[in-house]
Scaffold this motif. Structure first.
Motif, PDB file in Angstrom:
ATOM      1  N   SER A   1       0.830  -1.210   0.000  1.00 14.35           N
ATOM      2  CA  SER A   1       0.000   0.000   0.000  1.00 14.35           C
ATOM      3  C   SER A   1       0.867   1.263   0.000  1.00 14.35           C
ATOM      4  CB  SER A   1      -0.922  -0.004   1.218  1.00 14.35           C
ATOM      5  OG  SER A   1      -0.162  -0.056   2.418  1.00 14.35           O
ATOM      6  N   GLY A   2       1.988   1.231   0.723  1.00 13.27           N
ATOM      7  CA  GLY A   2       2.881   2.379   0.697  1.00 13.27           C
ATOM      8  C   GLY A   2       3.534   2.584  -0.660  1.00 13.27           C
ATOM      9  N   ALA A   3       3.875   1.500  -1.343  1.00 17.11           N
ATOM     10  CA  ALA A   3       4.471   1.615  -2.676  1.00 17.11           C
ATOM     11  C   ALA A   3       3.469   2.178  -3.676  1.00 17.11           C
ATOM     12  CB  ALA A   3       4.970   0.245  -3.131  1.00 17.11           C
ATOM     13  N   ILE A   4       2.218   1.735  -3.610  1.00 16.48           N
ATOM     14  CA  ILE A   4       1.188   2.253  -4.513  1.00 16.48           C
ATOM     15  C   ILE A   4       0.921   3.724  -4.230  1.00 16.48           C
ATOM     16  CG2 ILE A   4      -1.223   2.009  -5.219  1.00 16.48           C
ATOM     17  CD1 ILE A   4      -0.990  -0.963  -4.548  1.00 16.48           C
ATOM     18  N   SER A   5       0.911   4.109  -2.952  1.00 14.21           N
ATOM     19  CA  SER A   5       0.684   5.509  -2.597  1.00 14.21           C
ATOM     20  C   SER A   5       1.785   6.405  -3.163  1.00 14.21           C
ATOM     21  CB  SER A   5       0.625   5.646  -1.074  1.00 14.21           C
ATOM     22  OG  SER A   5       0.486   6.993  -0.690  1.00 14.21           O
ATOM     23  N   LEU A   6       3.033   5.959  -3.116  1.00 12.54           N
ATOM     24  CA  LEU A   6       4.126   6.751  -3.673  1.00 12.54           C
ATOM     25  C   LEU A   6       3.987   6.891  -5.183  1.00 12.54           C
ATOM     26  CD1 LEU A   6       6.812   8.221  -3.410  1.00 12.54           C
ATOM     27  CD2 LEU A   6       7.966   6.011  -3.476  1.00 12.54           C
ATOM     28  N   GLY A   7       3.613   5.803  -5.868  1.00 10.70           N
ATOM     29  CA  GLY A   7       3.414   5.877  -7.316  1.00 10.70           C
ATOM     30  C   GLY A   7       2.275   6.807  -7.697  1.00 10.70           C
ATOM     31  N   ILE A   8       1.180   6.796  -6.932  1.00 12.30           N
ATOM     32  CA  ILE A   8       0.051   7.681  -7.216  1.00 12.30           C
ATOM     33  C   ILE A   8       0.435   9.136  -6.981  1.00 12.30           C
ATOM     34  CG2 ILE A   8      -2.275   8.305  -6.471  1.00 12.30           C
ATOM     35  CD1 ILE A   8      -2.808   5.366  -5.927  1.00 12.30           C
ATOM     36  N   ALA A   9       1.201   9.403  -5.909  1.00 11.07           N
ATOM     37  CA  ALA A   9       1.617  10.779  -5.620  1.00 11.07           C
ATOM     38  C   ALA A   9       2.503  11.337  -6.735  1.00 11.07           C
ATOM     39  CB  ALA A   9       2.357  10.820  -4.284  1.00 11.07           C
ATOM     40  N   LYS A  10       3.410  10.535  -7.263  1.00 14.65           N
ATOM     41  CA  LYS A  10       4.248  10.986  -8.377  1.00 14.65           C
ATOM     42  C   LYS A  10       3.411  11.281  -9.611  1.00 14.65           C
ATOM     43  CE  LYS A  10       8.450   8.468  -7.024  1.00 14.65           C
ATOM     44  NZ  LYS A  10       9.408   7.418  -7.423  1.00 14.65           N
ATOM     45  N   ALA A  11       2.416  10.436  -9.863  1.00  7.95           N
ATOM     46  CA  ALA A  11       1.563  10.650 -11.035  1.00  7.95           C
ATOM     47  C   ALA A  11       0.729  11.920 -10.898  1.00  7.95           C
ATOM     48  CB  ALA A  11       0.665   9.436 -11.246  1.00  7.95           C
ATOM     49  N   LEU A  12       0.171  12.163  -9.704  1.00  5.43           N
ATOM     50  CA  LEU A  12      -0.631  13.375  -9.511  1.00  5.43           C
ATOM     51  C   LEU A  12       0.218  14.641  -9.640  1.00  5.43           C
ATOM     52  CD1 LEU A  12      -2.936  12.342  -6.525  1.00  5.43           C
ATOM     53  CD2 LEU A  12      -3.452  12.352  -8.960  1.00  5.43           C
ATOM     54  N   ALA A  13       1.477  14.578  -9.179  1.00  6.64           N
ATOM     55  CA  ALA A  13       2.362  15.737  -9.340  1.00  6.64           C
ATOM     56  C   ALA A  13       2.673  16.012 -10.799  1.00  6.64           C
ATOM     57  CB  ALA A  13       3.658  15.511  -8.559  1.00  6.64           C
ATOM     58  N   ALA A  14       2.648  14.962 -11.634  1.00  5.17           N
ATOM     59  CA  ALA A  14       2.881  15.154 -13.064  1.00  5.17           C
ATOM     60  C   ALA A  14       1.628  15.659 -13.764  1.00  5.17           C
ATOM     61  CB  ALA A  14       3.362  13.847 -13.697  1.00  5.17           C
ATOM     62  N   HIS A  15       0.453  15.142 -13.392  1.00  2.00           N
ATOM     63  CA  HIS A  15      -0.794  15.579 -14.023  1.00  2.00           C
ATOM     64  C   HIS A  15      -1.161  17.006 -13.617  1.00  2.00           C
ATOM     65  CE1 HIS A  15      -2.259  11.969 -16.144  1.00  2.00           C
ATOM     66  NE2 HIS A  15      -1.696  11.268 -15.162  1.00  2.00           N
ATOM     67  N   VAL A  16      -1.035  17.301 -12.324  1.00  2.00           N
ATOM     68  CA  VAL A  16      -1.405  18.620 -11.806  1.00  2.00           C
ATOM     69  C   VAL A  16      -0.197  19.175 -11.056  1.00  2.00           C
ATOM     70  CG1 VAL A  16      -3.103  19.935 -10.492  1.00  2.00           C
ATOM     71  CG2 VAL A  16      -3.761  17.762 -11.536  1.00  2.00           C
ATOM     72  N   PRO A  17       0.667  19.931 -11.711  1.00  2.00           N
ATOM     73  CA  PRO A  17       1.872  20.437 -11.028  1.00  2.00           C
ATOM     74  C   PRO A  17       1.568  21.366  -9.853  1.00  2.00           C
ATOM     75  CG  PRO A  17       2.079  20.615 -13.423  1.00  2.00           C
ATOM     76  CD  PRO A  17       0.649  20.272 -13.140  1.00  2.00           C
ATOM     77  N   ASP A  18       0.369  21.939  -9.786  1.00  2.00           N
ATOM     78  CA  ASP A  18       0.061  22.860  -8.693  1.00  2.00           C
ATOM     79  C   ASP A  18      -0.038  22.153  -7.344  1.00  2.00           C
ATOM     80  OD1 ASP A  18       0.004  24.846 -10.568  1.00  2.00           O
ATOM     81  OD2 ASP A  18      -2.182  24.813 -10.823  1.00  2.00           O
ATOM     82  N   VAL A  19      -0.340  20.848  -7.354  1.00  2.00           N
ATOM     83  CA  VAL A  19      -0.487  20.130  -6.080  1.00  2.00           C
ATOM     84  C   VAL A  19       0.833  19.525  -5.608  1.00  2.00           C
ATOM     85  CG1 VAL A  19      -2.872  19.583  -6.654  1.00  2.00           C
ATOM     86  CG2 VAL A  19      -1.089  17.932  -7.197  1.00  2.00           C
ATOM     87  N   GLU A  20       1.903  19.730  -6.356  1.00  2.00           N
ATOM     88  CA  GLU A  20       3.190  19.145  -5.951  1.00  2.00           C
ATOM     89  C   GLU A  20       3.684  19.700  -4.619  1.00  2.00           C
ATOM     90  OE1 GLU A  20       7.694  18.372  -7.749  1.00  2.00           O
ATOM     91  OE2 GLU A  20       6.175  19.446  -8.914  1.00  2.00           O
ATOM     92  N   PRO A  21       3.575  21.019  -4.342  1.00  2.00           N
ATOM     93  CA  PRO A  21       4.008  21.493  -3.011  1.00  2.00           C
ATOM     94  C   PRO A  21       3.212  20.874  -1.857  1.00  2.00           C
ATOM     95  CG  PRO A  21       3.834  23.326  -4.546  1.00  2.00           C
ATOM     96  CD  PRO A  21       3.230  22.147  -5.228  1.00  2.00           C
ATOM     97  N   LEU A  22       1.919  20.618  -2.068  1.00  2.00           N
ATOM     98  CA  LEU A  22       1.122  19.984  -1.004  1.00  2.00           C
ATOM     99  C   LEU A  22       1.593  18.561  -0.750  1.00  2.00           C
ATOM    100  CD1 LEU A  22      -2.456  21.200  -2.045  1.00  2.00           C
ATOM    101  CD2 LEU A  22      -0.977  22.136  -0.261  1.00  2.00           C
ATOM    102  N   LEU A  23       1.835  17.817  -1.817  1.00  2.00           N
ATOM    103  CA  LEU A  23       2.308  16.445  -1.651  1.00  2.00           C
ATOM    104  C   LEU A  23       3.715  16.413  -1.077  1.00  2.00           C
ATOM    105  CD1 LEU A  23       0.986  14.979  -5.031  1.00  2.00           C
ATOM    106  CD2 LEU A  23      -0.041  14.739  -2.772  1.00  2.00           C
ATOM    107  N   GLN A  24       4.529  17.396  -1.462  1.00  2.00           N
ATOM    108  CA  GLN A  24       5.888  17.450  -0.928  1.00  2.00           C
ATOM    109  C   GLN A  24       5.872  17.763   0.564  1.00  2.00           C
ATOM    110  OE1 GLN A  24       8.471  16.910  -3.126  1.00  2.00           O
ATOM    111  NE2 GLN A  24       9.949  16.865  -1.449  1.00  2.00           N
TER     112      GLN A  24
END
Length: 355
Positions: free
Chosen positions: A295-318
């Protein structure tokens, strides 16, 4: 003793008189004599640096040069009203991107021993000078920037560009269908994640009605009945229903693959933080480890994908620490131990009763 001393002095007196420097030469006659014709004078020249007698002349010469460069740079920036900087201007300066030589590299170049304290003192001066370089670079003072770079390049590694390029993250690529492919890892689990935006059907235009209250299709239908096509019934198209976000893991739904609530919450946590619940579909293939690691590995992969699709949410995920791999691992088992630290419980034979 006086008799022996006088005898030695009388024996050595002819030899002392035979030496060239024993004869008296008037100072006025020495003006026309070259330095090579003065055997009584030493041929050694004075050292170029005053740090010659310290034992670490090259190190202290480097410190003196850096301190002098810092003083001149500070004076130049102050005259240009670039120092001192307010807090908001200091935060706008780009981060440092220097790769200093290691302690062993400097020892090999200077060919002398170098303690950790002296190395840290040298690095502290280099960091301060590099900060002034970045200020001058942002302000557009090219002459000052080039001079400082010439000083800093002596203490930087020759393969600086390759080291900085290796540390940069590769951008996530999109395929022809708008999908992203990312990889997430946690403990011994590895997840490959494909993410694509949910395809929303286009909104159907509202049909305009005429004066009689009939639409355009209702006006055409009576005309179609008079033709051969009148035998075919008119069936209006049905709207396509779009479901919410689908997360498929190893060809199984999320709820079926992770029966525990904590694992499911860990998977959809990036969507909640980014505010994109129901906006993307996820297909993942995960191997190795248990439910927590997967589950942690999938969460990391999803977070990277969302940062690529929507760059504005990258600071929140970071800020939520979802874009970095969790380095915590299970500590290996030790010899003569039950696990990493737990000892093996052995029976106490002296407490056993004898029957």
């Amino acid at each position: 003793m006086n008799v022996v001393r006088n005898a030695v002095h009388n024996a050595l007196r002819p030899a002392l008189r035979s030496r060239p420097y024993a004869t008296y030469v008037p100072p006025a006659s020495l003006k026309e004599v070259g330095p090579g014709q003065r055997p009584w004078l030493s041929s050694r020249q004075p050292p170029e640096s005053p740090n010659f007698y310290t034992g670490r002349a090259e190190y202290y010469d480097s410190l003196n040069d850096l301190e002098t460069s810092i003083q001149h740079t500070r004076a130049a920036l102050t005259s240009l009203q670039l120092l001192p900087l307010p807090a908001f201007a200091r935060a706008a300066i780009p981060p440092a991107q220097h790769v200093w030589q290691t302690k062993q590299d400097i020892i090999q170049r200077m060919r002398m021993t170098l303690s950790t304290t002296r190395y840290r003192r040298l690095i502290k001066l280099l960091n301060q000078l590099d900060q002034y370089r970045r200020i001058a670079d942002v302000a557009g003072v090219d002459v000052l920037t080039e001079r400082i770079e010439g000083v800093l390049s002596v203490f930087e590694k020759p393969n600086k560009e390759a080291i900085l390029a290796h540390g940069k993250k590769k951008p996530v690529a999109f395929d022809d269908y708008g999908r992203t492919y990312t990889i997430g890892r946690r403990k011994t689990s590895t997840a490959r994640v494909w993410t694509i935006a949910v395809q929303r059907p286009p909104e159907e235009p509202v049909e305009e009605q005429n004066a009689d209250g009939q639409t355009a299709d209702e006006e055409v239908l009576p005309q179609m009945e008079s033709t051969v096509v009148s035998a075919i019934e008119y069936i209006p198209p049905k709207p396509v229903k779009v479901t919410s976000t689908n997360i498929v893991i190893n060809n199984r739904p999320l709820v079926e693959y992770f029966p525990q609530l904590a694992d499911r919450e860990r998977v959809i946590l990036p969507f909640k933080i980014a505010g994109l619940v129901g906006a993307y579909n996820v297909f993942s293939i995960v191997r190795g480890g248990g439910s927590t690691g997967q589950s942690g590995a999938i969460s990391l992969g999803i977070a990277k994908a969302l940062a690529a699709h929507v760059p504005d949410v990258e600071p929140l995920l970071q800020k939520a620490k979802l874009l970095r791999r969790d380095p915590r691992m299970v500590e290996r088992k030790k010899t003569n131990r039950r696990k990493a630290r737990a000892a093996v419980r052995r029976p106490c034979f002296h407490r056993l009763r004898r029957y």
